[in-house]
Design a protein around this motif. Structure first.
Motif, short mmCIF file in Angstrom:
data_model
loop_
_atom_site.label_atom_id
_atom_site.label_comp_id
_atom_site.label_asym_id
_atom_site.label_seq_id
_atom_site.Cartn_x
_atom_site.Cartn_y
_atom_site.Cartn_z
N UNK A 25 12.20 -1.49 -6.89
CA UNK A 25 11.22 -0.93 -7.83
C UNK A 25 10.05 -1.87 -8.12
N UNK A 26 9.49 -2.48 -7.09
CA UNK A 26 8.36 -3.38 -7.32
C UNK A 26 7.19 -2.66 -7.98
N UNK A 27 6.95 -1.42 -7.59
CA UNK A 27 5.83 -0.67 -8.15
C UNK A 27 6.04 -0.38 -9.63
N UNK A 28 7.24 0.06 -10.00
CA UNK A 28 7.54 0.37 -11.40
C UNK A 28 7.51 -0.90 -12.24
N UNK A 29 8.09 -1.96 -11.74
CA UNK A 29 8.12 -3.22 -12.49
C UNK A 29 6.71 -3.75 -12.74
N UNK A 30 5.86 -3.69 -11.71
CA UNK A 30 4.49 -4.18 -11.88
C UNK A 30 3.72 -3.30 -12.85
N UNK A 78 4.68 -22.63 -27.34
CA UNK A 78 3.23 -22.77 -27.43
C UNK A 78 2.59 -21.63 -28.23
N UNK A 79 3.45 -20.78 -28.81
CA UNK A 79 3.03 -19.66 -29.65
C UNK A 79 2.15 -18.66 -28.92
N UNK A 80 2.48 -18.44 -27.65
CA UNK A 80 1.80 -17.41 -26.87
C UNK A 80 2.45 -16.06 -27.12
N UNK A 81 1.69 -15.02 -26.94
CA UNK A 81 2.20 -13.66 -27.03
C UNK A 81 2.88 -13.35 -25.70
N UNK A 82 4.20 -13.49 -25.67
CA UNK A 82 4.91 -13.42 -24.40
C UNK A 82 6.21 -12.64 -24.52
N UNK A 83 6.63 -12.08 -23.40
CA UNK A 83 7.89 -11.34 -23.32
C UNK A 83 8.52 -11.63 -21.97
N UNK A 84 9.84 -11.64 -21.94
CA UNK A 84 10.59 -11.73 -20.68
C UNK A 84 11.49 -10.51 -20.60
N UNK A 85 11.20 -9.63 -19.66
CA UNK A 85 12.00 -8.42 -19.48
C UNK A 85 12.87 -8.55 -18.24
N UNK A 86 14.11 -8.06 -18.37
CA UNK A 86 15.06 -8.07 -17.26
C UNK A 86 15.20 -6.66 -16.72
N UNK A 87 15.08 -6.54 -15.42
CA UNK A 87 15.19 -5.24 -14.75
C UNK A 87 16.48 -5.18 -13.93
N UNK A 96 0.80 -1.22 0.00
CA UNK A 96 0.00 0.00 0.00
C UNK A 96 0.83 1.27 0.00
N UNK A 97 2.08 1.21 0.43
CA UNK A 97 2.93 2.39 0.40
C UNK A 97 3.34 2.78 -1.01
N UNK A 98 3.24 1.84 -1.96
CA UNK A 98 3.75 2.10 -3.31
C UNK A 98 2.70 1.95 -4.40
N UNK A 99 1.49 1.52 -4.06
CA UNK A 99 0.55 1.17 -5.11
C UNK A 99 0.04 2.40 -5.88
N UNK A 100 -0.06 3.54 -5.22
CA UNK A 100 -0.50 4.73 -5.95
C UNK A 100 0.54 5.17 -6.98
N UNK A 101 1.80 4.98 -6.67
CA UNK A 101 2.84 5.27 -7.67
C UNK A 101 2.77 4.28 -8.81
N UNK A 102 2.45 3.03 -8.51
CA UNK A 102 2.25 2.04 -9.56
C UNK A 102 1.13 2.47 -10.51
N UNK A 103 0.02 2.93 -9.95
CA UNK A 103 -1.13 3.35 -10.76
C UNK A 103 -0.75 4.54 -11.64
N UNK A 104 -0.03 5.49 -11.08
CA UNK A 104 0.42 6.65 -11.87
C UNK A 104 1.32 6.21 -13.02
#
Length: 208
Positions: A192-197, A176-185, A24-32
């Motif tokens: 940066x859990x909020x930014x990553x999410x 399996x031909x899914x639309x997928x990506x793997x990003x490295x942070x 909850x301390x970071x979720x508003x920044x995530x939303x922004x």
């Protein structure tokens, strides 16, 4: 399970995220950040779980840090989540960080109600999970995966498998031909859990 809403409650794009007190301390920044990275309107529904290790774990597993083992409460949690996504006029996405990311990934093997999933720094080291992915069919087409580039550099032998596990999971989904990506942070699991999410949800919204 307590519900909190952010963004536009009337939006047809609904992002579901399992959270704990620590979020909850970071979720508003995530939303922004989601709003900054996506032109799509959205409502983020944060569902607070009471027992993180029990409520988000698909099956029992021994403790890998501290003394708290993992329960098998994910099935009950998902049943309550499905009660929250009953509007046929809306598109639902699920995502989360750490064990909530693992839960989100597991959830899209149980139901086709989600348009996509953002498994952000997921606890994919969870014993038996990659085998579960190999043996079962995923029920969504868009899968965002990410990990910090230092997360696998840990002395914990179970958690150190996270890098190889997520690479193998990504390869499996590509096969399996899914639309997928793997990003490295950059950084470890706690950076940066909020930014990553936010990046995960924004990627899903861009697929509209």
């Amino acid at each position: 399970m307590t519900r909190f809403e952010y963004g536009n409650p009337k939006s047809s794009n609904v992002l579901i995220q399992m959270v704990g007190d620590h979020d909850f301390a970071i979720i508003e920044n995530e939303v922004r950040t989601i709003a900054e990275k996506s032109v799509e309107d959205f409502c983020l529904v944060a569902l607070k779980v009471d027992n993180w290790n029990h409520d988000l774990s698909p099956w029992n597993a021994p403790a890998v840090f501290g003394n708290e083992a993992f329960g098998n409460g994910a099935g009950g949690t998902l049943a309550r989540v499905l009660d929250e996504i009953s509007d046929p006029g809306k598109k639902y996405y699920i995502g989360g960080y750490s064990l909530a990311g693992l839960f989100a990934l597991w959830a899209v093997y149980q139901t086709d109600k989600f348009e996509g999933v953002a498994a952000v720094s997921p606890s994919i080291w969870f014993p038996g999970f990659l085998d579960y992915m190999r043996e079962n069919r995923i029920l969504t087409n868009s899968v965002y995966l990410s990990l910090g580039d230092k997360e696998e550099k840990t002395r914990n032998p179970v958690m150190a498998t996270v890098g190889n596990e997520i690479r193998n999971a990504h390869d499996l989904l590509k096969d399996q031909e899914k639309n997928t990506i793997l990003e490295w942070n950059p950084g470890n699991h706690f950076k940066d859990a909020d930014i990553r999410t936010a990046c995960g949800f924004a990627w899903l919204l861009k697929k509209l």
